[in-house]
Design an enzyme around this catalytic site. Structure first.
Site, PDB file in Angstrom:
ATOM      1  N   LEU A 187      10.560  -0.352   3.924  1.00 53.79           N
ATOM      2  CA  LEU A 187       8.891  -0.388   4.304  1.00 53.79           C
ATOM      3  C   LEU A 187       8.591  -2.175   3.771  1.00 53.79           C
ATOM      4  CD1 LEU A 187       7.399   2.210   1.372  1.00 53.79           C
ATOM      5  CD2 LEU A 187       8.422   2.952   3.839  1.00 53.79           C
ATOM      6  N   SER A 194       2.093  -9.561   1.158  1.00 52.56           N
ATOM      7  CA  SER A 194       0.676  -9.221   1.496  1.00 52.56           C
ATOM      8  C   SER A 194       1.016  -7.609   0.098  1.00 52.56           C
ATOM      9  CB  SER A 194       0.842  -8.094   2.798  1.00 52.56           C
ATOM     10  OG  SER A 194       1.500  -7.403   3.105  1.00 52.56           O
ATOM     11  N   GLY A 195       1.763  -7.849  -1.051  1.00 51.19           N
ATOM     12  CA  GLY A 195       1.902  -6.429  -1.894  1.00 51.19           C
ATOM     13  C   GLY A 195       0.769  -7.657  -3.357  1.00 51.19           C
ATOM     14  N   PHE A 236       1.070  -1.381   0.292  1.00 52.47           N
ATOM     15  CA  PHE A 236      -0.173  -0.022   0.165  1.00 52.47           C
ATOM     16  C   PHE A 236       0.832   1.559  -0.167  1.00 52.47           C
ATOM     17  CE2 PHE A 236      -2.487   2.745   3.827  1.00 52.47           C
ATOM     18  CZ  PHE A 236      -3.002   2.893   1.926  1.00 52.47           C
ATOM     19  N   LYS A 278       9.299  -2.512  15.928  1.00 46.79           N
ATOM     20  CA  LYS A 278       9.066  -1.525  15.134  1.00 46.79           C
ATOM     21  C   LYS A 278      10.372  -0.227  16.021  1.00 46.79           C
ATOM     22  CE  LYS A 278       7.112  -1.432  11.372  1.00 46.79           C
ATOM     23  NZ  LYS A 278       7.950  -1.171   9.865  1.00 46.79           N
ATOM     24  N   SER A 300       6.604   3.379  13.158  1.00 50.18           N
ATOM     25  CA  SER A 300       5.715   3.996  13.811  1.00 50.18           C
ATOM     26  C   SER A 300       4.674   4.054  14.658  1.00 50.18           C
ATOM     27  CB  SER A 300       4.795   2.103  14.034  1.00 50.18           C
ATOM     28  OG  SER A 300       2.656   2.106  14.208  1.00 50.18           O
ATOM     29  N   ASP A 347      -6.800  -1.627  22.797  1.00 46.11           N
ATOM     30  CA  ASP A 347      -7.196   0.112  21.277  1.00 46.11           C
ATOM     31  C   ASP A 347      -6.474   0.617  21.896  1.00 46.11           C
ATOM     32  OD1 ASP A 347      -7.773   0.329  19.067  1.00 46.11           O
ATOM     33  OD2 ASP A 347      -9.710   0.436  19.835  1.00 46.11           O
ATOM     34  N   ASP A 398      12.304 -12.163  -0.403  1.00 45.19           N
ATOM     35  CA  ASP A 398      11.270 -11.821   0.228  1.00 45.19           C
ATOM     36  C   ASP A 398      13.451 -11.314   1.685  1.00 45.19           C
ATOM     37  OD1 ASP A 398      11.030 -12.311   3.228  1.00 45.19           O
ATOM     38  OD2 ASP A 398      10.669 -14.843   2.754  1.00 45.19           O
ATOM     39  N   TYR A 417       4.805  -6.049  17.732  1.00 47.93           N
ATOM     40  CA  TYR A 417       4.391  -5.078  16.759  1.00 47.93           C
ATOM     41  C   TYR A 417       5.618  -3.173  16.898  1.00 47.93           C
ATOM     42  CZ  TYR A 417       3.407  -1.599  12.705  1.00 47.93           C
ATOM     43  OH  TYR A 417       3.303  -1.185  11.158  1.00 47.93           O
TER      44      TYR A 417
HETATM   45  C1  UD2 Z   1      -2.514   2.150  13.471  1.00 43.86           C
HETATM   46  C2  UD2 Z   1      -1.967   0.784  12.692  1.00 43.86           C
HETATM   47  C3  UD2 Z   1      -0.760   0.545  13.391  1.00 43.86           C
HETATM   48  C4  UD2 Z   1       0.215   0.666  14.019  1.00 43.86           C
HETATM   49  C5  UD2 Z   1      -0.909   1.984  15.033  1.00 43.86           C
HETATM   50  C6  UD2 Z   1      -0.326   2.534  16.160  1.00 43.86           C
HETATM   51  C7  UD2 Z   1      -3.528   0.449  10.213  1.00 43.86           C
HETATM   52  C8  UD2 Z   1      -4.214  -0.928  10.158  1.00 43.86           C
HETATM   53  N1  UD2 Z   1      -2.827   0.749  11.588  1.00 43.86           N
HETATM   54  O1  UD2 Z   1      -3.510   1.021  14.959  1.00 43.86           O
HETATM   55  O2  UD2 Z   1       0.038  -0.909  12.372  1.00 43.86           O
HETATM   56  O3  UD2 Z   1       0.860   1.602  13.709  1.00 43.86           O
HETATM   57  O4  UD2 Z   1      -2.254   2.164  14.053  1.00 43.86           O
HETATM   58  O5  UD2 Z   1      -1.037   2.879  17.470  1.00 43.86           O
HETATM   59  O6  UD2 Z   1      -3.189   1.048  10.257  1.00 43.86           O
HETATM   60  N2  UD2 Z   1     -12.299  -0.177  13.998  1.00 43.86           N
HETATM   61  C9  UD2 Z   1     -13.536   0.584  13.968  1.00 43.86           C
HETATM   62  N3  UD2 Z   1     -14.190  -0.414  13.458  1.00 43.86           N
HETATM   63  C10 UD2 Z   1     -13.597  -1.314  12.749  1.00 43.86           C
HETATM   64  C11 UD2 Z   1     -12.115  -1.075  12.387  1.00 43.86           C
HETATM   65  C12 UD2 Z   1     -11.670  -0.176  13.049  1.00 43.86           C
HETATM   66  O7  UD2 Z   1     -14.145   1.154  15.066  1.00 43.86           O
HETATM   67  O8  UD2 Z   1     -13.942  -2.025  11.908  1.00 43.86           O
HETATM   68  C13 UD2 Z   1     -11.693   0.756  15.253  1.00 43.86           C
HETATM   69  C14 UD2 Z   1     -10.758  -0.201  16.422  1.00 43.86           C
HETATM   70  O9  UD2 Z   1     -11.072  -0.619  17.237  1.00 43.86           O
HETATM   71  C15 UD2 Z   1      -9.667   1.521  16.546  1.00 43.86           C
HETATM   72  C16 UD2 Z   1      -9.845   2.115  14.865  1.00 43.86           C
HETATM   73  O10 UD2 Z   1     -10.957   1.956  14.530  1.00 43.86           O
HETATM   74  O11 UD2 Z   1     -10.507   2.290  17.608  1.00 43.86           O
HETATM   75  C17 UD2 Z   1      -8.569   2.363  14.832  1.00 43.86           C
HETATM   76  O12 UD2 Z   1      -8.387   0.829  14.055  1.00 43.86           O
HETATM   77  P1  UD2 Z   1      -7.323   0.638  12.601  1.00 43.86           P
HETATM   78  O13 UD2 Z   1      -7.360  -0.447  13.188  1.00 43.86           O
HETATM   79  O14 UD2 Z   1      -7.500   1.175  11.352  1.00 43.86           O
HETATM   80  O15 UD2 Z   1      -6.400   1.449  13.070  1.00 43.86           O
HETATM   81  P2  UD2 Z   1      -5.094   1.253  14.724  1.00 43.86           P
HETATM   82  O16 UD2 Z   1      -5.397   2.871  15.274  1.00 43.86           O
HETATM   83  O17 UD2 Z   1      -5.352   0.218  16.074  1.00 43.86           O
END
Ligand code: UD2
Length: 317
Positions: free
Chosen positions: A79, A36-37, A12, A151, A123, A277, A57, A147
């Site tokens: 990346l 995943s790409g 991505f 990082k 990240s 979360d 790889d 993760y």
């Molecule tokens: C993001 C990054 C992760 C890491 C992190 C740093 C992505 C995919 N992940 O995780 O790699 O860098 O930030 O802290 O960018 N949610 C919903 N409904 C859904 C899916 C998600 O409500 O169907 C919520 C989830 O519970 C969270 C928010 O949306 O509160 C963002 O979730 P996420 O998985 O997009 O990204 P995050 O912040 O967990």
């Protein structure tokens, strides 16, 4: 013009970064193992004579070093990664192979072949649960997942190598990146990609928790531009910066943008908050402005409008 080796080029962020570098006139040597790409992400790049693609790889010893020795790039943009926090929790060993051991191999390839600069996809996860917002680069770093730990360890590994062997390392701490080509396939995919697919199909989205949690969403076009600056801007010293907008958007606001565009889709469902979360994540973009000359230009509304224009708004009646 520079020659840049991009690992994870078919991913991505990697594919947008590759497109951006090619548009600026640079030569790009792309590496991906298509775990995943997707090759389709590179249809534009593959038309360019300044682009070559190598299926390999980076976590396999010798592969990157051999390619770096042959191609002699001016910089490496590393990346390639396991991108899901949740997958790192489920499979920590794979996480350390892809997100730490591969970094060591890239650092060694840079050392052995005299690469002047390495840019690393770090990240916001290195901070864990931040005590104070906005998060600055000198905030405490307390990762709460394998993760984030990998990082952070990768950043330190690269910075140590850079100091000892005389090259420059730039660590890009990405916040919540969104935009075209983000794969919604896994339940742990980025929330914007999941919402985009659900609304497009006329299905309700699920909001975990009350929806008041906030994120610093940054458009992938801006992230690609920041990566190009980190790889090519003359005179940069080693360091780490947040790649963010400095603006917070709640999940309820995010769903509101989709609802306004798609109209008659059922209201979001609520489910219990996900374990682990983070409630609020917001970065301070000042250091990236000072060090890279980078500021995000795309608002969430503009970035989403770009996504909407790619796919038909019409949902089946
Ligand atoms: C993001 C990054 C992760 C890491 C992190 C740093 C992505 C995919 N992940 O995780 O790699 O860098 O930030 O802290 O960018 N949610 C919903 N409904 C859904 C899916 C998600 O409500 O169907 C919520 C989830 O519970 C969270 C928010 O949306 O509160 C963002 O979730 P996420 O998985 O997009 O990204 P995050 O912040 O967990």
């Amino acid at each position: 013009m520079a020659k840049i080796l991009v690992t994870g080029a078919a991913g991505f962020i990697g594919s947008h970064t590759t497109d951006h570098l090619l548009a600026e006139g640079h030569v790009v040597v792309g590496v991906d193992n298509f775990r995943s790409g997707h090759r389709e992400n590179l249809v534009g790049a593959l038309r360019s004579s300044s682009f070559s693609l190598h299926e390999m790889d980076v976590a396999q010893p010798g592969t990157v070093a051999e390619l770096v020795g042959r191609e002699r790039p001016d910089a490496i943009l590393h990346l390639a990664a396991l991108v899901s926090v949740q997958e790192s929790v489920a499979n920590p060993e794979l996480n350390y192979s892809l997100n730490l051991h591969a970094t060591h191999l890239v650092a060694e390839a840079a050392r052995r072949h005299g690469v002047r600069r390495v840019v690393f996809a770090s990240s916001a996860a290195v901070y864990g649960d931040a005590a104070a917002l906005p998060i600055r680069e000198n905030s405490a770093m307390r990762p709460v997942s394998p993760y984030g730990a990998a990082k952070l360890a990768s950043e330190n590994l690269l910075l140590g190598h850079a100091a000892a062997y005389g090259f420059t390392v730039r660590c890009q701490r990405f916040f919540n990146v969104f935009g075209p080509r983000q794969d919604p396939a896994s339940p742990y995919s980025g929330v914007v990609s999941i919402f985009a697919r659900r609304y497009r199909e006329g299905l309700p989205v699920t909001i975990y928790g009350d929806g008041r949690q906030t994120r610093d969403f940054i458009a992938v076009a801006d992230v690609a531009r920041s990566n190009a600056l980190a790889a090519t801007r003359p005179g940069l010293a080693s360091g780490a910066v947040n790649i963010c907008t400095g603006r917070a958007t709640s999940l309820l606001e995010l769903a509101g943008h989709f609802a306004r565009h798609y109209g008659s889709v059922p209201a979001p469902r609520h489910a219990p908050a996900r374990t682990g979360d983070v409630i609020h994540s917001l970065g301070d973009p000042a250091a990236a402005a000072t060090q890279l000359g980078f500021a995000a230009r795309t608002t969430v509304a503009e970035g989403l409008a770009g996504l909407f224009s790619e796919v038909p708004a019409a949902v089946s009646p």
